[in-house]
Each structure stands twice: as structure tokens, then as C-alpha cells.
Design an enzyme around this catalytic site. Structure first.
Site, mmCIF file in Angstrom:
data_model
loop_
_atom_site.group_PDB
_atom_site.id
_atom_site.type_symbol
_atom_site.label_atom_id
_atom_site.label_comp_id
_atom_site.label_asym_id
_atom_site.label_seq_id
_atom_site.Cartn_x
_atom_site.Cartn_y
_atom_site.Cartn_z
ATOM 1 N N ARG A 50 0.868 -1.188 0.000
ATOM 2 C CA ARG A 50 0.000 0.000 0.000
ATOM 3 C C ARG A 50 0.901 1.233 0.000
ATOM 4 O O ARG A 50 2.118 1.119 0.125
ATOM 5 C CB ARG A 50 -1.020 0.007 1.153
ATOM 6 C CG ARG A 50 -0.636 -0.657 2.422
ATOM 7 C CD ARG A 50 0.497 -0.028 3.150
ATOM 8 N NE ARG A 50 0.293 1.397 3.330
ATOM 9 C CZ ARG A 50 1.243 2.257 3.592
ATOM 10 N NH1 ARG A 50 2.516 1.865 3.687
ATOM 11 N NH2 ARG A 50 0.983 3.535 3.754
ATOM 12 N N GLY A 51 0.267 2.414 -0.114
ATOM 13 C CA GLY A 51 1.051 3.640 -0.275
ATOM 14 C C GLY A 51 1.089 3.946 -1.764
ATOM 15 O O GLY A 51 1.397 3.058 -2.572
ATOM 16 N N ALA A 52 0.789 5.201 -2.117
ATOM 17 C CA ALA A 52 0.573 5.546 -3.531
ATOM 18 C C ALA A 52 1.724 5.136 -4.458
ATOM 19 O O ALA A 52 1.503 4.410 -5.439
ATOM 20 C CB ALA A 52 0.265 7.040 -3.638
ATOM 21 N N ARG A 93 -7.646 -0.114 -6.745
ATOM 22 C CA ARG A 93 -7.864 0.936 -5.738
ATOM 23 C C ARG A 93 -8.021 2.269 -6.478
ATOM 24 O O ARG A 93 -7.220 2.573 -7.369
ATOM 25 C CB ARG A 93 -6.695 1.009 -4.735
ATOM 26 C CG ARG A 93 -6.627 -0.199 -3.807
ATOM 27 C CD ARG A 93 -5.680 0.034 -2.634
ATOM 28 N NE ARG A 93 -6.280 0.879 -1.618
ATOM 29 C CZ ARG A 93 -5.594 1.354 -0.565
ATOM 30 N NH1 ARG A 93 -4.317 1.087 -0.423
ATOM 31 N NH2 ARG A 93 -6.198 2.110 0.336
ATOM 32 N N GLN A 197 -1.725 2.174 9.939
ATOM 33 C CA GLN A 197 -0.447 2.272 9.228
ATOM 34 C C GLN A 197 0.597 2.998 10.073
ATOM 35 O O GLN A 197 1.793 2.712 9.980
ATOM 36 C CB GLN A 197 -0.623 3.035 7.900
ATOM 37 C CG GLN A 197 -1.382 2.288 6.832
ATOM 38 C CD GLN A 197 -2.859 2.623 6.857
ATOM 39 O OE1 GLN A 197 -3.416 2.985 7.899
ATOM 40 N NE2 GLN A 197 -3.516 2.510 5.727
ATOM 41 N N ASP A 238 -1.884 10.942 -1.849
ATOM 42 C CA ASP A 238 -2.353 9.946 -2.821
ATOM 43 C C ASP A 238 -2.735 10.582 -4.144
ATOM 44 O O ASP A 238 -2.687 9.933 -5.190
ATOM 45 C CB ASP A 238 -3.525 9.161 -2.248
ATOM 46 C CG ASP A 238 -3.012 8.194 -1.206
ATOM 47 O OD1 ASP A 238 -2.837 8.611 -0.044
ATOM 48 O OD2 ASP A 238 -2.713 7.032 -1.556
ATOM 49 N N ASN A 248 -5.145 12.402 1.014
ATOM 50 C CA ASN A 248 -4.219 11.520 1.728
ATOM 51 C C ASN A 248 -5.052 10.724 2.734
ATOM 52 O O ASN A 248 -6.277 10.885 2.826
ATOM 53 C CB ASN A 248 -3.118 12.346 2.415
ATOM 54 C CG ASN A 248 -1.998 11.470 2.953
ATOM 55 O OD1 ASN A 248 -1.482 10.600 2.239
ATOM 56 N ND2 ASN A 248 -1.613 11.661 4.205
ATOM 57 N N LYS A 249 -4.395 9.875 3.469
ATOM 58 C CA LYS A 249 -5.070 8.978 4.412
ATOM 59 C C LYS A 249 -6.096 9.703 5.280
ATOM 60 O O LYS A 249 -5.857 10.821 5.731
ATOM 61 C CB LYS A 249 -3.999 8.320 5.287
ATOM 62 C CG LYS A 249 -4.476 7.351 6.336
ATOM 63 C CD LYS A 249 -5.412 6.286 5.821
ATOM 64 C CE LYS A 249 -4.882 5.511 4.637
ATOM 65 N NZ LYS A 249 -5.958 4.727 3.953
HETATM 66 O O1 MRU Z 1 -4.437 3.198 2.273
HETATM 67 P P1 MRU Z 1 -2.960 3.381 2.133
HETATM 68 O O2 MRU Z 1 -2.175 2.789 3.253
HETATM 69 O O3 MRU Z 1 -2.473 2.946 0.769
HETATM 70 O O4 MRU Z 1 -2.763 4.952 2.218
HETATM 71 C C1 MRU Z 1 -1.478 5.472 2.128
HETATM 72 C C2 MRU Z 1 -1.409 6.925 2.331
HETATM 73 O O5 MRU Z 1 -2.393 7.597 2.498
HETATM 74 C C3 MRU Z 1 -0.053 7.561 2.204
HETATM 75 O O6 MRU Z 1 0.075 8.650 3.048
HETATM 76 C C4 MRU Z 1 0.140 8.023 0.753
HETATM 77 O O7 MRU Z 1 -0.131 6.979 -0.144
HETATM 78 C C5 MRU Z 1 1.501 8.524 0.503
HETATM 79 S S1 MRU Z 1 2.696 7.240 0.486
HETATM 80 C C6 MRU Z 1 4.196 7.885 0.073
#
Ligand code: MRU
Length: 352
Positions: A50-52, A93, A197, A238, A248-249
Site C-alpha cells: 500500500r502507499g501511492a 484501488r 499504518q 495519494d 491523503n489517508k
Molecule cells: O491506504 P494506504 O495505506 O495505501 O494509504 C497510504 C497513504 O495515504 C499515504 O500517506 C500516501 O499513499 C503517501 S505514500 C508515500
């Protein structure tokens, strides 16, 4: 200097794609081996990875893996099958635009490559995306570290570190770069309900790298800010709209409001692949809603009665007006972001 990583997020191997299973952290370090693209799609959906930026890299590698298994010498047939696979990745996603950016890059590569070279070239392209991502994160760190004062208390939300990218990280990359320069830092990690996370990943990663970290629950951020412990907030993104509004999250927006109230700088760190100028503002960013059981359960334990509803958007949008600066691999953008983002795209020739 940060300690050398003992882990990697994702890697191409002769047996398939090896992905660190982030669902098992911090208790177990285990890797999932994907020999089929469907396995990578599931890994993205289930947040094994996970993470963009990491999702973008996973999609690129999954597509290269799929390409290897396509049994045709005819380019038109190949492109048709490849397009169908791209669509399956695109449906995994919806919010992180890096996913769509990586898919588009793989499609462009496939279109311009002769049939006989497709399999090898697409694999090379996916590995290049991974390598470039790490380099961009280091560049972002170099630009962002000047914003971190010595002995800084830094609040971060979710995980935007090595685990969320090909390596090094975006928001955490800024912290690593400041630390590598000899600055003292202390990170406060929001636990980041409901998927945790912050508690599971950010604290684990920072500990691996030897950075002092204190875990807090989201509700504690305001008290900490008022106490003077926080000098800045830095988060990842994201998707960043053309006017600077940033998805973002979930919970990031609340942190930004608190930072604004307390006069604390709020920074977003993200590569150009996270910008989406086709979205004029945050209102155009699609927000993923996830299963309500993520809210009803903490780990395996149910924490709410049955027969009620849960609200579970995975992301929120922080308006540009609450963001002090956006740190990119090309430099630090300041408001007004609409002009800064437009200027960046003309300067770099990259249309974010
Ligand atoms: O749902 P996730 O864990 O994929 O969400 C991740 C985030 O919101 C991060 O902050 C974002 O992707 C930046 S990662 C460099």
C-alpha cells in the site's frame, strides 16, 4: 546516518514478484511471492502492499509479469490482452493516482515497443519505475530537509516511508534526509485508524532506521501541538489536484486543521506522479470507501456492537489553503499552488 534497511518493499525475482506483506507488520516480516498478475492485484486490494508510489510500482511489475505470460507473437492481440489486464489493475484501488500513472506509462511503453521485445522491455520499464521512484524520493528529501529545524518535533500521519514507496519514502524521506545531515529529530506517529499504518508501519520503519519515535492516537495530536512539542507536520499524498488540494489517508484533514489553528507548518511531500491536473480541485478526486469491518474490528477483536453502521472512507482531502508547502523532487512549491503546479509542468515538460 539512518541504519541500512533490512527489508525491501517489492522486488522482481526470477520466480515472480516478491512483496513485503505489510499486513503482518510489525509482528512478522514475511514476503508474498506472486507468480501471477492476479496475485499482485489481490495484494494491492488487500493492502499487502500500500502507499501511492508503491501501488504504482506493484502495478507496473504486475503488468510486466502478465506480459511475460501472454502467449502471442501478434502485437495487436498482445495489446488487446494487455489493455484488459491494465483495466484489472486500474480497478484495484481508486484514489492513488500513481497507480493510473504507472499503468499509463506501461501502456505507452507497450505501444512503442516492437512485438519481439515486448516482454523484456516491459520488465525493464517496471524496474526503471522502481529505481526512479527511489531516486525521486532521495531528491525530495534533499529539497525538504531544509524545512526541518534542528531538534524538531515532527508529526506524521499514516505511513509515507520506504514501505509506501519503492524505497526511502516521501514524507519520511524528508525526515531521513534531515537526520542524515546530523539534525536531531523526534517523530510523533499518529496511529492512523482504522488500518493502523502509523502504529504498525511508521513506528516499525523508523525504529529499523534508528529514528526516535513516539506513537500517539489521533486524538492526542491537538494536545501535543498546544504543548509546543510539534514544530512541523509532514505527510504524503495519494493525489494532488491542480489547485493543490491533497487527498491523503483519512484523518490528514483533521491534522491540517489542528496545525493551522496552532500556527504549525503543514507540509505535503509527493512526487510529480502524484499530481493530477485533470482534477481541478479536491472535489474531483475519487475517494475509496472500504469494508466497514475495518472500523468494527481492531486486529481480530470486535470493538463495536453488531447492528450498527460504520463510515469508512480511506482518504480525505486537505484543502490547499491549509498546506504550507508541497515538497516534490523538483523543489518546494509554495502557494498559490495552482500557479506553482502549472509553472512546474511547463518547466519540467512533465504534465503532472
Ligand atoms: O491506504 P494506504 O495505506 O495505501 O494509504 C497510504 C497513504 O495515504 C499515504 O500517506 C500516501 O499513499 C503517501 S505514500 C508515500
Amino acid at each position: 546516518m539512518i541504519k541500512k534497511s533490512s527489508f525491501f518493499t517489492i522486488k522482481w525475482t526470477p520466480e515472480g514478484i516478491k512483496i513485503l506483506d505489510q499486513r503482518a507488520l510489525p509482528n512478522r516480516v514475511r514476503y508474498l511471492l506472486c507468480a501471477e498478475p492476479a496475485c499482485v492485484i489481490e495484494a494491492i486490494k488487500k493492502m499487502v502492499i500500500r502507499g501511492a508510489p508503491a501501488i504504482g510500482v506493484a502495478a507496473a511489475m504486475g503488468l510486466a509479469l502478465g506480459a511475460r505470460q501472454m502467449d502471442t507473437d501478434d502485437k495487436t492481440t498482445f495489446l488487446k490482452e494487455f489493455e484488459a489486464l491494465c483495466q484489472q489493475f486500474a480497478d484495484s484501488r481508486p484514489t492513488a493516482v500513481n497507480l493510473f500513472w504507472a499503468i499509463q506509462r506501461m501502456k505507452t511503453c507497450a505501444k512503442k515497443t516492437p512485438a519481439s521485445l515486448l516482454k523484456e522491455t516491459l520488465k525493464t520499464e517496471a524496474e526503471t519505475i522502481l529505481r526512479e521512484d527511489i531516486a525521486l524520493n532521495r531528491a525530495m528529501g534533499a529539497h525538504g530537509k531544509v524545512l526541518v529545524p534542528d531538534s524538531a518535533g515532527i508529526l506524521t500521519h499514516c505511513n509515507a516511508g520506504a514501505l509506501a514507496t519503492g524505497g526511502f519514502g516521501t514524507a519520511l524521506g524528508v525526515i531521513y534526509a534531515a537526520f542524515n545531515e546530523g539534525k536531531k529529530v523526534h517523530v510523533y506517529a499518529d496511529e492512523t485508524r482504522p488500518v493502523l499504518q502509523g502504529a504498525r508501519l511508521t513506528t516499525w520503519e523508523l525504529k529499523q532506521h534508528g529514528i526516535p519515535v513516539t506513537l500517539i492516537t489521533e486524538g492526542m495530536a491537538g494536545t501535543l501541538m498546544r504543548s509546543g512539542a510539534i514544530d512541523l507536520v509532514v505527510v504524503g499524498a495519494d493525489r494532488i489536484a491542480g489547485n493543490g488540494d491533497t487527498a491523503n489517508k483519512i484523518g490528514t484533514y483533521g491534522v491540517a486543521v489542528l496545525a493551522h489553528h496552532h500556527g504549525i507548518p503543514f507540509y505535503v511531500a509527493a512526487p510529480l506522479s502524484t499530481f493530477d491536473t485533470a482534477a481541478e480541485s479536491g472535489a474531483a478526486i475519487p475517494i475509496e470507501y472500504r469494508d466497514e469491518n475495518e472500523v468494527f474490528y481492531c486486529g481480530r477483536k470486535r470493538i463495536a456492537p453488531r447492528g450498527i453502521e460504520a463510515f469508512n472512507p480511506a482518504f480525505d482531502v486537505t484543502p490547499a489553503s491549509l498546506i504550507t508547502a508541497i515538497i516534490t523532487e523538483k523543489g518546494v512549491l509554495r502557494p498559490p499552488f495552482k500557479a506553482a503546479i502549472a509553472h512546474l509542468s511547463t518547466q519540467t515538460g512533465v504534465t503532472p
